[in-house]
Design a protein around this motif. Structure first.
Motif, PDB file in Angstrom:
ATOM      1  N   ASP A  27       8.935   1.759  -1.886  1.00  0.00           N
ATOM      2  CA  ASP A  27       9.280   2.004  -0.699  1.00  0.00           C
ATOM      3  C   ASP A  27       8.060   1.560   0.358  1.00  0.00           C
ATOM      4  O   ASP A  27       6.796   1.954   0.013  1.00  0.00           O
ATOM      5  CB  ASP A  27       9.569   3.405  -0.674  1.00  0.00           C
ATOM      6  CG  ASP A  27      10.599   4.130  -1.264  1.00  0.00           C
ATOM      7  OD1 ASP A  27      11.850   3.174  -1.646  1.00  0.00           O
ATOM      8  OD2 ASP A  27      10.775   5.326  -1.886  1.00  0.00           O
ATOM      9  N   ALA A  43       5.379  -4.404  -1.364  1.00  0.00           N
ATOM     10  CA  ALA A  43       6.405  -3.604  -1.708  1.00  0.00           C
ATOM     11  C   ALA A  43       7.921  -4.269  -2.021  1.00  0.00           C
ATOM     12  O   ALA A  43       8.407  -3.896  -2.972  1.00  0.00           O
ATOM     13  CB  ALA A  43       6.955  -3.000  -0.316  1.00  0.00           C
ATOM     14  N   LEU A  44       7.862  -5.253  -1.633  1.00  0.00           N
ATOM     15  CA  LEU A  44       9.150  -6.272  -2.116  1.00  0.00           C
ATOM     16  C   LEU A  44       8.937  -6.571  -3.579  1.00  0.00           C
ATOM     17  O   LEU A  44       9.783  -6.380  -4.439  1.00  0.00           O
ATOM     18  CB  LEU A  44       9.153  -7.741  -1.242  1.00  0.00           C
ATOM     19  CG  LEU A  44      10.215  -8.479  -1.414  1.00  0.00           C
ATOM     20  CD1 LEU A  44      11.444  -7.673  -1.147  1.00  0.00           C
ATOM     21  CD2 LEU A  44      10.089  -9.520  -0.501  1.00  0.00           C
ATOM     22  N   LYS A  45       7.657  -7.023  -4.047  1.00  0.00           N
ATOM     23  CA  LYS A  45       7.420  -7.423  -5.298  1.00  0.00           C
ATOM     24  C   LYS A  45       7.469  -6.255  -6.332  1.00  0.00           C
ATOM     25  O   LYS A  45       7.846  -6.461  -7.306  1.00  0.00           O
ATOM     26  CB  LYS A  45       5.961  -8.015  -5.362  1.00  0.00           C
ATOM     27  CG  LYS A  45       5.999  -9.488  -4.958  1.00  0.00           C
ATOM     28  CD  LYS A  45       6.660 -10.551  -5.813  1.00  0.00           C
ATOM     29  CE  LYS A  45       6.387 -12.080  -5.338  1.00  0.00           C
ATOM     30  NZ  LYS A  45       7.066 -12.906  -6.158  1.00  0.00           N
ATOM     31  N   GLY A  70       4.255  -5.493   3.133  1.00  0.00           N
ATOM     32  CA  GLY A  70       5.651  -5.788   2.836  1.00  0.00           C
ATOM     33  C   GLY A  70       5.806  -6.882   1.523  1.00  0.00           C
ATOM     34  O   GLY A  70       6.778  -6.529   0.854  1.00  0.00           O
ATOM     35  N   TRP A  71       4.917  -7.907   1.614  1.00  0.00           N
ATOM     36  CA  TRP A  71       4.940  -8.765   0.336  1.00  0.00           C
ATOM     37  C   TRP A  71       4.824  -7.648  -1.084  1.00  0.00           C
ATOM     38  O   TRP A  71       5.614  -7.804  -2.052  1.00  0.00           O
ATOM     39  CB  TRP A  71       3.980  -9.705   0.132  1.00  0.00           C
ATOM     40  CG  TRP A  71       4.040 -10.728   0.995  1.00  0.00           C
ATOM     41  CD1 TRP A  71       5.401 -11.212   1.733  1.00  0.00           C
ATOM     42  CD2 TRP A  71       3.246 -11.396   1.739  1.00  0.00           C
ATOM     43  NE1 TRP A  71       5.056 -12.238   2.643  1.00  0.00           N
ATOM     44  CE2 TRP A  71       3.792 -12.607   2.442  1.00  0.00           C
ATOM     45  CE3 TRP A  71       1.673 -11.604   1.395  1.00  0.00           C
ATOM     46  CZ2 TRP A  71       3.120 -13.408   3.276  1.00  0.00           C
ATOM     47  CZ3 TRP A  71       1.061 -12.518   2.347  1.00  0.00           C
ATOM     48  CH2 TRP A  71       1.848 -13.523   3.249  1.00  0.00           C
ATOM     49  N   LYS A 127      -0.366 -14.975   0.124  1.00  0.00           N
ATOM     50  CA  LYS A 127       0.560 -14.484  -0.509  1.00  0.00           C
ATOM     51  C   LYS A 127       0.020 -14.263  -1.969  1.00  0.00           C
ATOM     52  O   LYS A 127       0.107 -13.272  -2.648  1.00  0.00           O
ATOM     53  CB  LYS A 127       2.225 -14.997  -0.535  1.00  0.00           C
ATOM     54  CG  LYS A 127       3.022 -14.132  -0.862  1.00  0.00           C
ATOM     55  CD  LYS A 127       4.303 -14.655  -0.649  1.00  0.00           C
ATOM     56  CE  LYS A 127       5.300 -13.648  -1.136  1.00  0.00           C
ATOM     57  NZ  LYS A 127       6.665 -14.261  -0.714  1.00  0.00           N
ATOM     58  N   ASP A 151       9.333  -3.568  -5.829  1.00  0.00           N
ATOM     59  CA  ASP A 151      10.294  -2.528  -5.567  1.00  0.00           C
ATOM     60  C   ASP A 151       9.891  -1.290  -5.054  1.00  0.00           C
ATOM     61  O   ASP A 151      10.565  -0.317  -5.302  1.00  0.00           O
ATOM     62  CB  ASP A 151      11.471  -2.915  -6.639  1.00  0.00           C
ATOM     63  CG  ASP A 151      12.965  -2.318  -6.306  1.00  0.00           C
ATOM     64  OD1 ASP A 151      13.223  -2.194  -5.164  1.00  0.00           O
ATOM     65  OD2 ASP A 151      13.324  -1.568  -7.153  1.00  0.00           O
TER      66      ASP A 151
END
Length: 182
Positions: free
Chosen positions: A30, A24-26, A21-22, A165, A28
């Motif tokens: 899918d 993918a977020l960083k 999740g981290w 993280k 951008d």
């Protein structure tokens, strides 16, 4: 040119999911649990990042990448593993070689992140395995017990969380550098 990224993961107790999740977020990207994406979907991406827990020298879910190699062989591919112990590069390399065929492995960048463990959250099978491991360790002389083994002895009473993280920074940097080359 835009670099379309898929982060795919298999998680047993949640640590791999958090890292995925981290990431993918960083980036951008899918985000998919491995059961939610098909091999044909991989054609839509330039970069594939796969994460799985390391469990008894097996990377859970890695067969997805191996079985879909034809769909990813011309893409940037990264694999991250999540486990409890602090392993050296030699051990990680041997795990990768046991899990991924050489012709595929040569095209993959790999990373290892530390996870977490809460004895109370373990499945009954994992609790049985842990109990056997704890018995084996406690039969050793105190001076022969490693730090990782001491951690295993303590885990029943004290959940351990090594998730950090910041540990994804190396993977993120690697993906960013290679994205500029596309």
């Amino acid at each position: 040119m835009e670099n379309k990224i898929a982060v795919i993961y298999k998680s047993k107790y949640g640590a791999t999911k958090r890292y995925a999740g981290w990431i993918a977020l960083k980036l951008d990207a899918d985000l998919y649990e491995v059961s939610d994406i098909g091999g044909k979907d991989l054609k839509d991406y330039d970069t594939i990042i796969y994460g799985g827990p390391l469990y008894i020298e097996k990377i859970k879910g890695i067969k997805f990448l191996i079985n879909n190699y034809e769909n990813i062989k011309n893409k940037k591919v990264y694999v991250f593993m999540v486990g409890m112990k602090c392993f050296d590069d030699i051990y990680i390399k041997s795990v990768l070689e046991k899990n991924i065929p050489k012709e595929i492995l040569k095209n993959i960048s790999s990373f290892y992140f530390r996870g977490k463990m809460n004895y109370k959250e373990l499945s009954i099978i994992d609790k049985i395995l842990m109990r056997g491991l704890r018995i084996s360790i406690s039969n050793k002389k105190q001076s022969d017990i490693s730090d990782d083994e001491k951690m295993i002895l303590e885990i029943v009473n004290n959940p351990i969380d090594y998730i950090d993280k910041k540990s994804i920074d190396t993977l993120l940097s690697n993906v960013s550098v290679n994205s500029q080359e596309l």
